[in-house]
Design an enzyme around this catalytic site. Structure first.
Site, PDB file in Angstrom:
ATOM      1  CG  ASN A  87      -0.218  -0.105   2.504  1.00 26.75           C
ATOM      2  OD1 ASN A  87       0.547   0.784   2.846  1.00 26.75           O
ATOM      3  ND2 ASN A  87      -0.406  -1.206   3.231  1.00 26.75           N
ATOM      4  CE  LYS A 125       8.941 -12.057 -14.039  1.00 28.04           C
ATOM      5  NZ  LYS A 125       9.735 -11.417 -15.068  1.00 28.04           N
ATOM      6  CB  ILE A 132      -0.016  -6.477  14.432  1.00 26.27           C
ATOM      7  CG1 ILE A 132       0.456  -7.286  13.221  1.00 26.27           C
ATOM      8  CG2 ILE A 132       1.139  -6.217  15.391  1.00 26.27           C
ATOM      9  CD1 ILE A 132       1.377  -6.568  12.281  1.00 26.27           C
TER      10      ILE A 132
HETATM   11  O1  C5P Z   1      -8.869  -2.773  10.944  1.00 25.81           O
HETATM   12  P1  C5P Z   1      -7.995  -1.701  10.484  1.00 25.81           P
HETATM   13  O2  C5P Z   1      -6.894  -2.164   9.577  1.00 25.81           O
HETATM   14  O3  C5P Z   1      -8.641  -0.478   9.959  1.00 25.81           O
HETATM   15  O4  C5P Z   1      -7.285  -1.206  11.859  1.00 25.81           O
HETATM   16  C1  C5P Z   1      -6.275  -0.268  11.852  1.00 25.81           C
HETATM   17  C2  C5P Z   1      -5.420  -0.462  13.051  1.00 25.81           C
HETATM   18  O5  C5P Z   1      -5.110  -1.825  13.225  1.00 25.81           O
HETATM   19  C3  C5P Z   1      -4.079   0.209  12.895  1.00 25.81           C
HETATM   20  O6  C5P Z   1      -3.625   0.597  14.181  1.00 25.81           O
HETATM   21  C4  C5P Z   1      -3.206  -0.871  12.298  1.00 25.81           C
HETATM   22  O7  C5P Z   1      -1.847  -0.643  12.574  1.00 25.81           O
HETATM   23  C5  C5P Z   1      -3.740  -2.100  13.003  1.00 25.81           C
HETATM   24  N1  C5P Z   1      -3.662  -3.343  12.241  1.00 25.81           N
HETATM   25  C6  C5P Z   1      -2.831  -4.347  12.693  1.00 25.81           C
HETATM   26  N2  C5P Z   1      -2.782  -5.543  12.041  1.00 25.81           N
HETATM   27  C7  C5P Z   1      -3.550  -5.762  10.956  1.00 25.81           C
HETATM   28  C8  C5P Z   1      -4.399  -4.756  10.476  1.00 25.81           C
HETATM   29  C9  C5P Z   1      -4.419  -3.557  11.146  1.00 25.81           C
HETATM   30  O8  C5P Z   1      -2.122  -4.138  13.682  1.00 25.81           O
HETATM   31  N3  C5P Z   1      -3.484  -6.934  10.338  1.00 25.81           N
END
Ligand code: C5P
Length: 404
Positions: free
Chosen positions: A210, A289, A311
């Site tokens: 992203n 690849k 996370i």
């Molecule tokens: O659910 P969403 O992605 O909108 O949530 C955003 C928050 O969750 C952010 O703090 C992002 O760092 C954390 N996040 C995470 N692990 C993921 C997805 C999002 O820690 N797989």
């Protein structure tokens, strides 16, 4: 002693029997979280070995200005600029005299001329030497120039005399030194921050990612370090310099970021999840690849994606969890969605930003956010990510103290 956390202390040791006490002092400084570089005069090396202080400080000891090897490492000008404070303990009558005269005839006196950092002296000498008019005048001169004196103490001296001139107790010296620093809002706290995007491999050359630049997370890391915290930033692939005094761990994909976050949040006080973690990853990573079929221009390709671990939710679910702050990048119903994220992921605070506005958020220099807690909202006006980061760290630290 929390005030010494993350501080850079240049410890100058001059020739005197009290030099043996500096070994313990270096140990305490390190324990308090300070980084220490030791500079010794030749006379100091007669009382305690550089090797001892090297082992205890974890850094090479500097003894000479004309040492090409040391100059190639951290040169004397660099060393003087590196320091947040210069502490000279013990400070002998001879060193005090040379410093008062503005001499630069060895490494330590030269460093004192170069440095912009405050200089503190802990005098140690025979009572006769201390009471001598010359020494008293030299100290007056130095104090007039802004140098601060810690001690000396009064009492029994190694030579058998009794009187003023004993070096202050090392604990008292360090207490005095700590008091010279302002308390940061996060002094002594361990803060872990994730930043940037993650890259989810499709094959050895392609990935899904992203637009996150990591700028907000790195700005928060810098602001937290400025507030006195020990900061670890777990960074996805970003093109940014590591802020001063911040430990950086580079990761590529969500699963390695998850592992690093779980590991480094053990015994941490705060976790700020600023990374734009990919929610999905390809179910399998092709070993070589993936090739297109040159004879099939209408060929389509399907990549099956599976969910990545969350996370921030995993850290918030830990038994011994730190204070957890998440981010919520939304395009509509920003506050409403962010509040539901706060509850669902069991966060303490969430920072919401509207990413539908192209001038803020992803990859831009500026941001505007709302800090949301269980029963409050604090909007912060649009500004540079650096300024916003220090405002956020101030607010987060305040709520951390209130809510803990
Ligand atoms: O659910 P969403 O992605 O909108 O949530 C955003 C928050 O969750 C952010 O703090 C992002 O760092 C954390 N996040 C995470 N692990 C993921 C997805 C999002 O820690 N797989």
């Amino acid at each position: 002693m929390h005030r010494l956390n993350n501080k850079r202390i240049l410890l100058g040791i001059t020739g005197g029997i009290a030099a043996y006490k500096t070994a313990e002092m270096v140990r305490h400084l390190r324990k308090a979280g300070a980084e220490v570089h030791v500079v010794m005069t030749p006379a100091a090396c007669e009382f305690i070995t550089p090797l001892t202080l090297q082992a205890l400080s974890g850094n090479p000891v500097h003894t000479s200005m004309l040492d090409p090897k040391a100059e190639a490492g951290m040169g004397h000008i660099e060393l003087a600029k590196w320091a947040d404070a210069v502490l000279i303990a013990p400070a002998s009558a001879d060193f005090i005299a040379r410093m008062a005269a503005g001499m630069g005839n060895d490494l330590l006196s030269t460093l004192c001329l170069v440095t912009q950092a405050p200089v503190y002296l802990a005098p140690a000498m025979n009572q006769g030497m201390w009471l001598d008019v010359a020494t008293q005048k030299n100290c007056e001169t130095l104090v007039g120039r802004g140098v601060k004196m810690f001690g000396p103490d009064n009492g029994y001296q190694a030579c058998g005399d009794v009187g003023p001139g004993r070096m202050l107790d090392p604990d008292v010296i360090l207490q005095n030194l700590a008091e010279q620093f302002e308390t940061g809002l996060l002094a002594g706290k361990k803060v872990v921050i994730t930043a940037g995007p993650t890259r989810e491999a499709i094959d050895p050359v392609r990935y899904i990612s992203n637009h996150s630049s990591g700028k907000m997370g790195f700005a928060l890391a810098a602001a937290a370090a400025d507030a006195g915290a020990s900061v670890t930033v777990i960074a996805g692939p970003v093109n940014l310099e590591t802020p001063d005094r911040v430990t950086r761990i580079d990761v590529a994909d969500a699963r390695s970021m998850h592992a690093a976050a779980m590991e480094h949040t053990a015994n941490s006080d705060m976790f700020i999840s600023c990374a734009a973690v990919a929610d999905y990853r390809p179910e399998t990573i092709a070993e070589s690849k993936i090739k297109k079929d040159p004879g099939a221009p209408d060929q389509t390709m399907t990549i099956k994606l599976v969910r990545n671990p969350d996370i921030v939710a995993s850290v918030a679910a830990k038994e011994d969890r730190p204070f957890v702050v998440g981010f919520a990048a939304e395009t509509n119903n920003v506050v409403e969605y962010a509040t539901s994220k706060l509850q669902r992921k069991k966060l303490d605070l969430v920072i919401a930003n509207d990413v539908s506005d192209k001038s803020i958020g992803f990859n831009s220099e500026e941001n505007a956010v709302t800090l949301i807690g269980p029963d409050f909202e604090e909007p912060l006006a649009k500004s540079s990510k650096q300024l916003l980061a220090s405002q956020l760290i101030e607010l987060i630290a305040r709520y951390y103290k209130e809510m803990k």
